[in-house]
Design a protein around this motif. Structure first.
Motif, PDB file in Angstrom:
ATOM      1  N   VAL A   4       0.742  -1.123  -0.437  1.00  0.00           N
ATOM      2  CA  VAL A   4      -0.349   0.221   0.174  1.00  0.00           C
ATOM      3  C   VAL A   4       0.824   0.923  -0.105  1.00  0.00           C
ATOM      4  O   VAL A   4       1.535   1.645   0.374  1.00  0.00           O
ATOM      5  CB  VAL A   4      -1.001   0.354   1.533  1.00  0.00           C
ATOM      6  CG1 VAL A   4      -2.159   1.403   1.513  1.00  0.00           C
ATOM      7  CG2 VAL A   4      -1.824  -1.605   1.453  1.00  0.00           C
ATOM      8  N   ARG A   5       0.508   2.500  -1.130  1.00  0.00           N
ATOM      9  CA  ARG A   5       1.374   3.377  -0.908  1.00  0.00           C
ATOM     10  C   ARG A   5       0.615   4.649  -0.329  1.00  0.00           C
ATOM     11  O   ARG A   5      -0.873   4.946  -0.550  1.00  0.00           O
ATOM     12  CB  ARG A   5       1.302   3.851  -2.391  1.00  0.00           C
ATOM     13  CG  ARG A   5       2.244   2.784  -3.636  1.00  0.00           C
ATOM     14  CD  ARG A   5       1.502   3.287  -4.955  1.00  0.00           C
ATOM     15  NE  ARG A   5       0.301   2.734  -5.005  1.00  0.00           N
ATOM     16  CZ  ARG A   5      -0.042   3.542  -6.149  1.00  0.00           C
ATOM     17  NH1 ARG A   5       0.690   3.520  -7.213  1.00  0.00           N
ATOM     18  NH2 ARG A   5      -1.349   3.419  -6.525  1.00  0.00           N
ATOM     19  N   LEU A  49      -3.452  11.384  -6.374  1.00  0.00           N
ATOM     20  CA  LEU A  49      -3.677  10.881  -6.352  1.00  0.00           C
ATOM     21  C   LEU A  49      -5.008  10.298  -7.516  1.00  0.00           C
ATOM     22  O   LEU A  49      -5.226   9.492  -7.695  1.00  0.00           O
ATOM     23  CB  LEU A  49      -5.008  11.113  -4.874  1.00  0.00           C
ATOM     24  CG  LEU A  49      -4.951  10.935  -3.964  1.00  0.00           C
ATOM     25  CD1 LEU A  49      -5.186  12.374  -2.462  1.00  0.00           C
ATOM     26  CD2 LEU A  49      -4.946   9.573  -3.199  1.00  0.00           C
ATOM     27  N   ASP A  52      -2.833   8.382  -9.442  1.00  0.00           N
ATOM     28  CA  ASP A  52      -2.774   6.758  -8.718  1.00  0.00           C
ATOM     29  C   ASP A  52      -1.738   6.517  -9.166  1.00  0.00           C
ATOM     30  O   ASP A  52      -0.596   5.617  -8.860  1.00  0.00           O
ATOM     31  CB  ASP A  52      -3.285   5.405 -10.361  1.00  0.00           C
ATOM     32  CG  ASP A  52      -2.736   3.292  -9.252  1.00  0.00           C
ATOM     33  OD1 ASP A  52      -3.361   4.726  -8.115  1.00  0.00           O
ATOM     34  OD2 ASP A  52      -3.454   3.015 -10.855  1.00  0.00           O
ATOM     35  N   THR A  54      -0.107   7.342  -5.837  1.00  0.00           N
ATOM     36  CA  THR A  54      -0.350   7.340  -4.346  1.00  0.00           C
ATOM     37  C   THR A  54      -1.978   5.929  -3.819  1.00  0.00           C
ATOM     38  O   THR A  54      -2.458   6.325  -4.759  1.00  0.00           O
ATOM     39  CB  THR A  54      -0.235   7.787  -3.376  1.00  0.00           C
ATOM     40  OG1 THR A  54      -0.006   7.567  -2.465  1.00  0.00           O
ATOM     41  CG2 THR A  54      -1.181   8.888  -3.751  1.00  0.00           C
ATOM     42  N   ASP A  55      -2.544   5.561  -3.092  1.00  0.00           N
ATOM     43  CA  ASP A  55      -3.067   5.049  -2.516  1.00  0.00           C
ATOM     44  C   ASP A  55      -4.155   5.814  -1.698  1.00  0.00           C
ATOM     45  O   ASP A  55      -5.306   5.866  -1.687  1.00  0.00           O
ATOM     46  CB  ASP A  55      -3.445   3.159  -2.245  1.00  0.00           C
ATOM     47  CG  ASP A  55      -2.699   2.203  -2.953  1.00  0.00           C
ATOM     48  OD1 ASP A  55      -2.913   2.553  -4.296  1.00  0.00           O
ATOM     49  OD2 ASP A  55      -1.534   1.907  -2.495  1.00  0.00           O
ATOM     50  N   ALA A 191      -8.474   8.195   0.115  1.00  0.00           N
ATOM     51  CA  ALA A 191      -8.311   7.438  -0.644  1.00  0.00           C
ATOM     52  C   ALA A 191      -8.695   7.548  -2.132  1.00  0.00           C
ATOM     53  O   ALA A 191      -9.825   7.584  -1.782  1.00  0.00           O
ATOM     54  CB  ALA A 191      -8.470   5.812   0.187  1.00  0.00           C
ATOM     55  N   ARG A 192      -7.976   6.874  -2.562  1.00  0.00           N
ATOM     56  CA  ARG A 192      -8.900   6.794  -3.673  1.00  0.00           C
ATOM     57  C   ARG A 192      -9.907   6.011  -4.178  1.00  0.00           C
ATOM     58  O   ARG A 192     -10.039   4.637  -3.293  1.00  0.00           O
ATOM     59  CB  ARG A 192      -7.629   6.247  -4.989  1.00  0.00           C
ATOM     60  CG  ARG A 192      -6.916   6.621  -5.444  1.00  0.00           C
ATOM     61  CD  ARG A 192      -5.121   6.419  -6.440  1.00  0.00           C
ATOM     62  NE  ARG A 192      -5.943   5.327  -7.163  1.00  0.00           N
ATOM     63  CZ  ARG A 192      -6.666   5.636  -8.592  1.00  0.00           C
ATOM     64  NH1 ARG A 192      -6.300   7.732  -9.336  1.00  0.00           N
ATOM     65  NH2 ARG A 192      -6.850   5.488  -9.590  1.00  0.00           N
ATOM     66  N   LYS A 194     -11.399   3.819  -6.314  1.00  0.00           N
ATOM     67  CA  LYS A 194     -10.911   2.404  -6.542  1.00  0.00           C
ATOM     68  C   LYS A 194     -10.165   1.507  -5.607  1.00  0.00           C
ATOM     69  O   LYS A 194     -10.347   0.089  -5.586  1.00  0.00           O
ATOM     70  CB  LYS A 194     -10.053   2.174  -8.257  1.00  0.00           C
ATOM     71  CG  LYS A 194      -9.489   1.036  -8.875  1.00  0.00           C
ATOM     72  CD  LYS A 194      -8.826   1.658 -10.316  1.00  0.00           C
ATOM     73  CE  LYS A 194      -9.238   0.221 -11.290  1.00  0.00           C
ATOM     74  NZ  LYS A 194      -7.857  -1.086 -10.227  1.00  0.00           N
ATOM     75  N   PHE A 195      -8.538   1.978  -4.857  1.00  0.00           N
ATOM     76  CA  PHE A 195      -8.520   1.244  -3.619  1.00  0.00           C
ATOM     77  C   PHE A 195      -9.108   1.445  -3.233  1.00  0.00           C
ATOM     78  O   PHE A 195      -9.808  -0.515  -2.040  1.00  0.00           O
ATOM     79  CB  PHE A 195      -7.364   1.868  -3.548  1.00  0.00           C
ATOM     80  CG  PHE A 195      -6.622   1.436  -1.863  1.00  0.00           C
ATOM     81  CD1 PHE A 195      -5.365   0.932  -2.051  1.00  0.00           C
ATOM     82  CD2 PHE A 195      -7.246   2.174  -0.781  1.00  0.00           C
ATOM     83  CE1 PHE A 195      -5.353   0.000  -1.380  1.00  0.00           C
ATOM     84  CE2 PHE A 195      -6.198   1.442   0.305  1.00  0.00           C
ATOM     85  CZ  PHE A 195      -5.155   0.608  -0.120  1.00  0.00           C
ATOM     86  N   ASN A 199     -10.461  -2.499  -1.661  1.00  0.00           N
ATOM     87  CA  ASN A 199      -9.636  -3.600  -0.423  1.00  0.00           C
ATOM     88  C   ASN A 199     -10.280  -2.990   0.790  1.00  0.00           C
ATOM     89  O   ASN A 199      -9.531  -1.946   1.982  1.00  0.00           O
ATOM     90  CB  ASN A 199      -8.222  -2.674  -0.245  1.00  0.00           C
ATOM     91  CG  ASN A 199      -7.812  -2.570  -1.739  1.00  0.00           C
ATOM     92  OD1 ASN A 199      -6.508  -4.441  -1.262  1.00  0.00           O
ATOM     93  ND2 ASN A 199      -6.997  -1.470  -3.110  1.00  0.00           N
TER      94      ASN A 199
END
Length: 284
Positions: A4-5, A49, A52, A54-55, A191-192, A194-195, A199
């Motif tokens: 995870v970034r 962000l 993409d 970073t998450d 947080a994004r 998509k992430f 998750n």
């Protein structure tokens, strides 16, 4: 091990993340959390962000709200700092500017458009009753850029977190003429989308770990000395900062979000106000 970034500013607010990473608190949950410092601040983090790179990001509340409003596919996960950010208003030590009133119609140094230093220049101007339509800006990227710009007179003042900038004041490069606190809690975890979609349980584990650390952070023996050494600060400054700073383990309140959006909208910094669910991660 899930990689995870995460990104954030290289400031004292974020020491709990570094401690948790160093003590393998995330690895114990099967998470390889990789931290990157972003000295350019919120504008740059919004960009990362969106692209993409970073998450997750520990980011200024007003900056990420503006970015999401402009279409950045991100959600606010929770509040990280529950107290306002104390923005110092700085000029060059040799400058003729003595008061905030002197700065009317002058040029503000900003790290980039959409950053906290940019948005708070509007909040400050509004507080002073100045027209916000005619503000002048010089993009300087980071703290070093601000030193260059103010010293060379290509910009007149610079707004940055007061305690981070204090060593530059102590060295006789900047002079602080006033403070401008944010009218809301200053940092959030974002947080994004998509992430988050891919998750959901991972995000829960990450926040659970960091919330355990931030809950106890101020009780760590000699934490003031640790902070002073880690961030090149005077002990008395760190003590003052700790006294006015509170970490949060809670979701961002809808009423707070409304206040941020109302302010940005009234200052013509966002075109529309979004429903809370467009900005906040749904709580289970």
């Amino acid at each position: 091990m899930k990689k995870v970034r995460i990104i954030g500013v290289p400031e004292h607010f974020n020491l709990p993340w570094h401690m948790a990473i160093e003590e393998n608190a995330f690895k114990e949950r099967g998470i390889d959390l990789s931290w990157t410092d972003i000295p350019e601040g919120t504008g740059k983090m919004c960009q990362m962000l969106e692209s993409d790179e970073t998450d997750l990001a520990i980011i200024l509340t007003e900056g990420i709200v503006k970015s999401i409003s402009a279409g950045n596919p991100v959600k606010i996960v929770q509040e990280f700092i529950a107290t306002p950010l104390l923005w110092g208003i700085h000029v060059a030590a040799t400058s003729n500017y003595k008061t905030i009133a002197d700065l009317k119609d002058s040029t503000a140094a900003i790290s980039r458009f959409g950053s906290g230093s940019h948005l708070m220049a509007y909040v400050n101007a509004d507080n002073q009753g100045w027209s916000t339509k005619d503000l002048n800006f010089e993009v300087i990227n980071n703290l070093d850029g601000a030193i260059t710009a103010l010293t060379a007179n290509t910009a007149d003042y610079f707004m940055w977190e007061r305690f981070t900038t204090k060593p530059i004041v102590d060295r006789g490069i900047f002079r602080r003429i006033a403070d401008c606190p944010t009218p809301w809690p200053c940092f959030v975890i974002a947080a994004r989308n998509k992430f988050l979609e891919e998750n959901p349980s991972l995000v829960h584990h990450i926040t659970e770990v960091i919330n355990l650390y931030t809950e106890e952070f101020k009780n760590i023996p000699s934490i003031d000395k640790t902070l002073a050494n880690a961030y090149g600060q005077k002990l008395e400054d760190i003590k003052e900062w700790l006294a006015i700073t509170k970490w949060s383990q809670k979701p961002l309140k809808v009423s707070t979000l409304q206040k941020v959006q109302d302010t940005l909208f009234n200052l013509n910094l966002i075109e529309k106000k979004l429903a809370p669910e467009a900005l906040l991660l749904a709580q289970k």
